[in-house]
Design a protein around this motif. Structure first.
Motif, PDB file in Angstrom:
ATOM      1  N   LEU A 283      12.307  91.893  16.205  1.00 57.09           N
ATOM      2  CA  LEU A 283      11.496  91.386  15.094  1.00 57.09           C
ATOM      3  C   LEU A 283      10.246  92.230  14.814  1.00 57.09           C
ATOM      4  CD1 LEU A 283      11.675  87.536  15.854  1.00 57.09           C
ATOM      5  CD2 LEU A 283      13.089  88.870  14.287  1.00 57.09           C
ATOM      6  N   HIS A 284      10.030  93.325  15.530  1.00 56.71           N
ATOM      7  CA  HIS A 284       8.750  94.031  15.399  1.00 56.71           C
ATOM      8  C   HIS A 284       8.524  94.624  14.014  1.00 56.71           C
ATOM      9  CE1 HIS A 284      11.189  97.642  15.985  1.00 56.71           C
ATOM     10  NE2 HIS A 284      10.144  98.379  15.688  1.00 56.71           N
ATOM     11  N   ASP A 285       9.593  95.023  13.325  1.00 53.44           N
ATOM     12  CA  ASP A 285       9.469  95.605  11.986  1.00 53.44           C
ATOM     13  C   ASP A 285       9.996  94.674  10.894  1.00 53.44           C
ATOM     14  OD1 ASP A 285       8.229  97.961  12.682  1.00 53.44           O
ATOM     15  OD2 ASP A 285      10.058  99.174  12.683  1.00 53.44           O
ATOM     16  N   ILE A 286      10.024  93.393  11.184  1.00 53.84           N
ATOM     17  CA  ILE A 286      10.708  92.452  10.304  1.00 53.84           C
ATOM     18  C   ILE A 286      10.040  92.340   8.935  1.00 53.84           C
ATOM     19  CG2 ILE A 286       9.465  90.329  10.941  1.00 53.84           C
ATOM     20  CD1 ILE A 286      13.310  90.782  10.796  1.00 53.84           C
ATOM     21  N   ALA A 287       8.762  92.712   8.821  1.00 50.32           N
ATOM     22  CA  ALA A 287       8.068  92.613   7.536  1.00 50.32           C
ATOM     23  C   ALA A 287       8.104  93.910   6.739  1.00 50.32           C
ATOM     24  CB  ALA A 287       6.614  92.191   7.758  1.00 50.32           C
ATOM     25  N   LYS A 288       8.847  94.901   7.179  1.00 53.21           N
ATOM     26  CA  LYS A 288       8.858  96.163   6.435  1.00 53.21           C
ATOM     27  C   LYS A 288       9.412  96.041   5.011  1.00 53.21           C
ATOM     28  CE  LYS A 288       8.291  99.950   9.660  1.00 53.21           C
ATOM     29  NZ  LYS A 288       8.873 101.176  10.258  1.00 53.21           N
ATOM     30  N   PRO A 289      10.445  95.239   4.775  1.00 48.36           N
ATOM     31  CA  PRO A 289      10.913  95.140   3.378  1.00 48.36           C
ATOM     32  C   PRO A 289       9.827  94.671   2.415  1.00 48.36           C
ATOM     33  CG  PRO A 289      12.576  94.265   4.864  1.00 48.36           C
ATOM     34  CD  PRO A 289      11.352  94.507   5.691  1.00 48.36           C
ATOM     35  N   GLN A 290       9.009  93.721   2.835  1.00 47.07           N
ATOM     36  CA  GLN A 290       7.997  93.162   1.931  1.00 47.07           C
ATOM     37  C   GLN A 290       6.737  94.019   1.851  1.00 47.07           C
ATOM     38  OE1 GLN A 290       7.957  89.586   4.285  1.00 47.07           O
ATOM     39  NE2 GLN A 290       5.767  89.762   4.717  1.00 47.07           N
ATOM     40  N   THR A 291       6.607  95.014   2.713  1.00 45.72           N
ATOM     41  CA  THR A 291       5.404  95.847   2.708  1.00 45.72           C
ATOM     42  C   THR A 291       5.694  97.295   2.309  1.00 45.72           C
ATOM     43  OG1 THR A 291       5.679  96.314   5.082  1.00 45.72           O
ATOM     44  CG2 THR A 291       4.262  94.457   4.485  1.00 45.72           C
ATOM     45  N   ARG A 292       6.942  97.596   1.984  1.00 42.60           N
ATOM     46  CA  ARG A 292       7.285  98.983   1.666  1.00 42.60           C
ATOM     47  C   ARG A 292       6.611  99.435   0.376  1.00 42.60           C
ATOM     48  NH1 ARG A 292      10.712 102.559  -0.907  1.00 42.60           N
ATOM     49  NH2 ARG A 292      11.664 104.163   0.418  1.00 42.60           N
ATOM     50  N   GLY A 293       6.080 100.655   0.418  1.00 42.10           N
ATOM     51  CA  GLY A 293       5.478 101.246  -0.765  1.00 42.10           C
ATOM     52  C   GLY A 293       5.686 102.745  -0.752  1.00 42.10           C
ATOM     53  N   GLU A 294       5.390 103.387  -1.852  1.00 35.85           N
ATOM     54  CA  GLU A 294       5.485 104.846  -1.938  1.00 35.85           C
ATOM     55  C   GLU A 294       4.223 105.381  -2.596  1.00 35.85           C
ATOM     56  OE1 GLU A 294       8.973 106.729  -3.446  1.00 35.85           O
ATOM     57  OE2 GLU A 294      10.337 105.204  -2.630  1.00 35.85           O
ATOM     58  N   LEU A 295       3.652 106.439  -2.002  1.00 38.96           N
ATOM     59  CA  LEU A 295       2.488 107.092  -2.580  1.00 38.96           C
ATOM     60  C   LEU A 295       2.931 108.039  -3.692  1.00 38.96           C
ATOM     61  CD1 LEU A 295       0.527 107.896   0.717  1.00 38.96           C
ATOM     62  CD2 LEU A 295       0.383 105.864  -0.732  1.00 38.96           C
ATOM     63  N   ASP A 296       1.958 108.584  -4.409  1.00 40.79           N
ATOM     64  CA  ASP A 296       2.267 109.486  -5.516  1.00 40.79           C
ATOM     65  C   ASP A 296       3.037 110.717  -5.059  1.00 40.79           C
ATOM     66  OD1 ASP A 296       1.020 107.763  -7.226  1.00 40.79           O
ATOM     67  OD2 ASP A 296      -0.890 108.853  -7.240  1.00 40.79           O
ATOM     68  N   ASN A 297       2.795 111.119  -3.810  1.00 38.23           N
ATOM     69  CA  ASN A 297       3.492 112.299  -3.282  1.00 38.23           C
ATOM     70  C   ASN A 297       4.877 111.977  -2.731  1.00 38.23           C
ATOM     71  OD1 ASN A 297       2.913 110.977  -0.920  1.00 38.23           O
ATOM     72  ND2 ASN A 297       1.527 112.543  -0.094  1.00 38.23           N
ATOM     73  N   GLY A 298       5.298 110.708  -2.871  1.00 38.63           N
ATOM     74  CA  GLY A 298       6.618 110.303  -2.410  1.00 38.63           C
ATOM     75  C   GLY A 298       6.664 109.783  -0.992  1.00 38.63           C
ATOM     76  N   ARG A 299       5.544 109.838  -0.308  1.00 36.96           N
ATOM     77  CA  ARG A 299       5.530 109.357   1.077  1.00 36.96           C
ATOM     78  C   ARG A 299       5.731 107.849   1.121  1.00 36.96           C
ATOM     79  NH1 ARG A 299       0.340 109.150   5.142  1.00 36.96           N
ATOM     80  NH2 ARG A 299       1.429 108.185   6.909  1.00 36.96           N
ATOM     81  N   VAL A 300       6.620 107.409   2.011  1.00 40.23           N
ATOM     82  CA  VAL A 300       6.911 105.980   2.175  1.00 40.23           C
ATOM     83  C   VAL A 300       5.902 105.369   3.138  1.00 40.23           C
ATOM     84  CG1 VAL A 300       8.608 104.293   2.979  1.00 40.23           C
ATOM     85  CG2 VAL A 300       9.359 106.326   1.714  1.00 40.23           C
ATOM     86  N   THR A 301       5.371 104.200   2.781  1.00 35.44           N
ATOM     87  CA  THR A 301       4.406 103.507   3.633  1.00 35.44           C
ATOM     88  C   THR A 301       4.851 102.064   3.873  1.00 35.44           C
ATOM     89  OG1 THR A 301       3.081 102.704   1.760  1.00 35.44           O
ATOM     90  CG2 THR A 301       2.528 104.882   2.649  1.00 35.44           C
ATOM     91  N   PHE A 302       4.305 101.498   4.954  1.00 33.66           N
ATOM     92  CA  PHE A 302       4.536 100.081   5.277  1.00 33.66           C
ATOM     93  C   PHE A 302       3.214  99.466   5.735  1.00 33.66           C
ATOM     94  CE2 PHE A 302       8.617 102.192   6.050  1.00 33.66           C
ATOM     95  CZ  PHE A 302       9.472 101.412   5.284  1.00 33.66           C
ATOM     96  N   TYR A 303       2.182  99.638   4.925  1.00 34.34           N
ATOM     97  CA  TYR A 303       0.861  99.145   5.288  1.00 34.34           C
ATOM     98  C   TYR A 303       0.905  97.635   5.567  1.00 34.34           C
ATOM     99  CZ  TYR A 303      -0.933 103.597   3.536  1.00 34.34           C
ATOM    100  OH  TYR A 303      -1.177 104.936   3.321  1.00 34.34           O
ATOM    101  N   ASP A 304       0.261  97.257   6.683  1.00 35.56           N
ATOM    102  CA  ASP A 304       0.086  95.844   7.055  1.00 35.56           C
ATOM    103  C   ASP A 304       1.369  95.205   7.577  1.00 35.56           C
ATOM    104  OD1 ASP A 304      -1.832  93.769   7.318  1.00 35.56           O
ATOM    105  OD2 ASP A 304      -1.001  92.737   5.580  1.00 35.56           O
ATOM    106  N   HIS A 305       2.412  96.008   7.847  1.00 39.14           N
ATOM    107  CA  HIS A 305       3.652  95.359   8.310  1.00 39.14           C
ATOM    108  C   HIS A 305       3.499  94.786   9.708  1.00 39.14           C
ATOM    109  CE1 HIS A 305       4.639  99.118  10.575  1.00 39.14           C
ATOM    110  NE2 HIS A 305       5.421  98.324  11.288  1.00 39.14           N
ATOM    111  N   ASP A 306       2.511  95.271  10.468  1.00 40.65           N
ATOM    112  CA  ASP A 306       2.284  94.720  11.803  1.00 40.65           C
ATOM    113  C   ASP A 306       1.715  93.299  11.718  1.00 40.65           C
ATOM    114  OD1 ASP A 306       0.047  95.876  10.646  1.00 40.65           O
ATOM    115  OD2 ASP A 306      -0.780  96.628  12.532  1.00 40.65           O
TER     116      ASP A 306
END
Length: 466
Positions: A283-306
């Motif tokens: 369950l450690h990454d269970i919130a990644k779907p709801q926190t997924r984002g992408e920056l302008d440079n295309g980098r994928v982020t999961f801010y606050d998923h912890d």
């Protein structure tokens, strides 16, 4: 300890009774069992009390609705569940059971096994097969039992059985969730939990029991990951199982022995601490779907998923009716699983930073250190080898302080809170708590060693903040 089966045979020699279910299955597999299941043709209460008298054991009703009774040995090392026949004959009873390997009976008085569905042949072929297509219709929980038996006993599931289970899997949502969790925890605790989880996927049980886990499929990550979130989660679980089996392989002999002992400790919900860690991995990454984002440079982020993962983990385990202890533990693992990795870039760590880590992560400071290692080992995208090496070096440095903190090896306060308040002429309150925490960190780092030094240090901190 006396043989409970022999005690039952002697005590119930005049009763019409059969050893059934898991006790027979395990005996045929050569597995030791301390739990007896007895089907009784006649007065179940009288049979239970007779067994209780013979064993000088506790006797109590297990289910008023079904007329079942339980006998527990004096040392708690064995128990016997006695239930009335389901039907008029033992064959009727066996025909209503879930799988053929559980539909074998042995007359308690002696005689040939009664095996109307071919359970012994299935066991010999390492095959898991339903008694009849109605097995899953009668009780959808048997879908979870299918996954549990298959991974616990390393059995291949018959194709027709898989198909019948899949037809009923969505009804698991209507089953009492504490019953569902009782099976899920055994899947997660099994020697190969990934096999059990794969079977749950195959029959559609994951979508009914853990839809949040199913939702991780297809959630792509950054270039530093080689798997989507679902694949990564299973890889972390696999690494956690490997760490649990041999922590010395990563941490060395002495810390490894201490870790192995800690992970074997009974925890909650009939789990060991090691199995609780497996739930943390799941369950450690269970919130990644709801926190997924992408920056302008295309980098994928999961801010606050912890943080959100901690909340979602708690919600999932609340739905499954687990204990508060397990909910808090798994939520804390999700909340803190990134901390060790963030410290890699601060090495070498000063003592104050070590203190920050163990106090911030407590009471899961040891467990989350292991989870972070499993998480790092399962992440094999860009620059993986370099990142893994640095992470393991830091984990090895921190595991000793974490184990010590968990064991209660902490600085003895140099001054009590009321004494410090009087010396500084301040009122008790949040500021006093902050000063005491600062003194603990300073003492841990060797910056203060006496009461007078502690007061002076606190006075300086207080003056600097004014």
């Amino acid at each position: 300890m006396a043989d409970p089966l022999q005690i039952a045979r002697d005590a119930l020699s005049d009763a019409q009774a059969w050893l059934v279910g898991g006790a027979v299955r395990d005996r045929l597999l050569g597995r030791t069992t301390k739990d007896l299941d007895l089907a009784v043709g006649g007065d179940v209460e009288a049979a239970a009390r007779a067994l209780g008298r013979a064993a000088r054991a506790a006797v109590f009703p297990l289910s008023e609705a079904f007329g079942a009774w339980r006998v527990i040995g004096r040392d708690g090392g064995w128990q016997a569940d006695l239930a009335p026949l389901a039907g008029t004959t033992i064959e009727d009873d066996l025909a209503q059971r879930d799988f053929t390997l559980n539909a074998i009976a042995e007359p308690l008085a002696g005689g040939d096994p009664i095996d109307p569905t071919g359970g012994r042949a299935d066991l010999a072929e390492r095959r898991l097969r339903m008694v009849s297509p109605r097995s899953f219709r009668d009780d959808p929980l048997r879908v979870m039992r299918l996954a549990r038996f298959a991974c616990e006993l390393e059995l291949e599931v018959d194709a027709d059985t898989l198909a019948a289970a899949a037809l009923q899997s969505q009804r698991l949502a209507d089953v009492a969730q504490e019953r569902v969790f009782a099976e899920l925890r055994r899947v997660v605790a099994a020697p190969d939990p990934l096999a059990g989880l794969a079977l749950m996927d195959d029959v559609g049980a994951t979508a009914a029991v853990l839809p949040e886990l199913a939702a991780l499929r297809g959630v792509e990550q950054s270039a530093y990951h080689h798997l989507d979130v679902h694949g990564h989660t299973l890889a972390v679980l696999a690494e956690t199982v490997a760490l649990q089996r041999d922590p010395a392989a990563v941490f060395g002999a002495e810390p490894g022995a201490r870790l192995a002992e800690l992970l074997e400790q009974p925890f909650a919900d009939e789990l060991t601490r090691g199995t609780a860690l497996r739930f943390g991995a799941l369950l450690h990454d269970i919130a990644k779907p709801q926190t997924r984002g992408e920056l302008d440079n295309g980098r994928v982020t999961f801010y606050d998923h912890d943080r959100q993962g901690a909340e979602l983990s708690r919600a999932i385990l609340t739905r499954l009716r687990t204990s508060e202890r397990l909910k808090a533990h798994v939520a804390a693992l999700a909340r803190h699983h990134l901390r060790l990795g963030f410290l890699v870039h601060e090495r070498p760590l000063p003592a104050r930073r070590v203190h920050w880590y163990v106090t911030r992560c407590a009471p899961v400071e040891v467990d989350v250190s292991l989870l972070s290692v499993a998480d790092r080992l399962a992440t094999r995208g860009r620059k993986a080898d370099e990142a893994i090496a640095k992470h393991l070096e830091l984990a090895r440095e921190l595991i000793g302080p974490a184990l010590a903190w968990e064991a209660g090896e902490r600085p003895v306060p140099l001054i009590r809170g009321d004494e410090l308040a009087a010396a500084l002429q301040i009122r008790p309150g949040p500021r006093l708590g902050e000063l005491l925490a600062e003194l603990e960190a300073a003492q841990y780092a060797g910056e203060v060693a006496t009461r007078d030094e502690a007061v002076a240090h606190a006075r300086a901190v207080l003056a600097a903040g004014e």
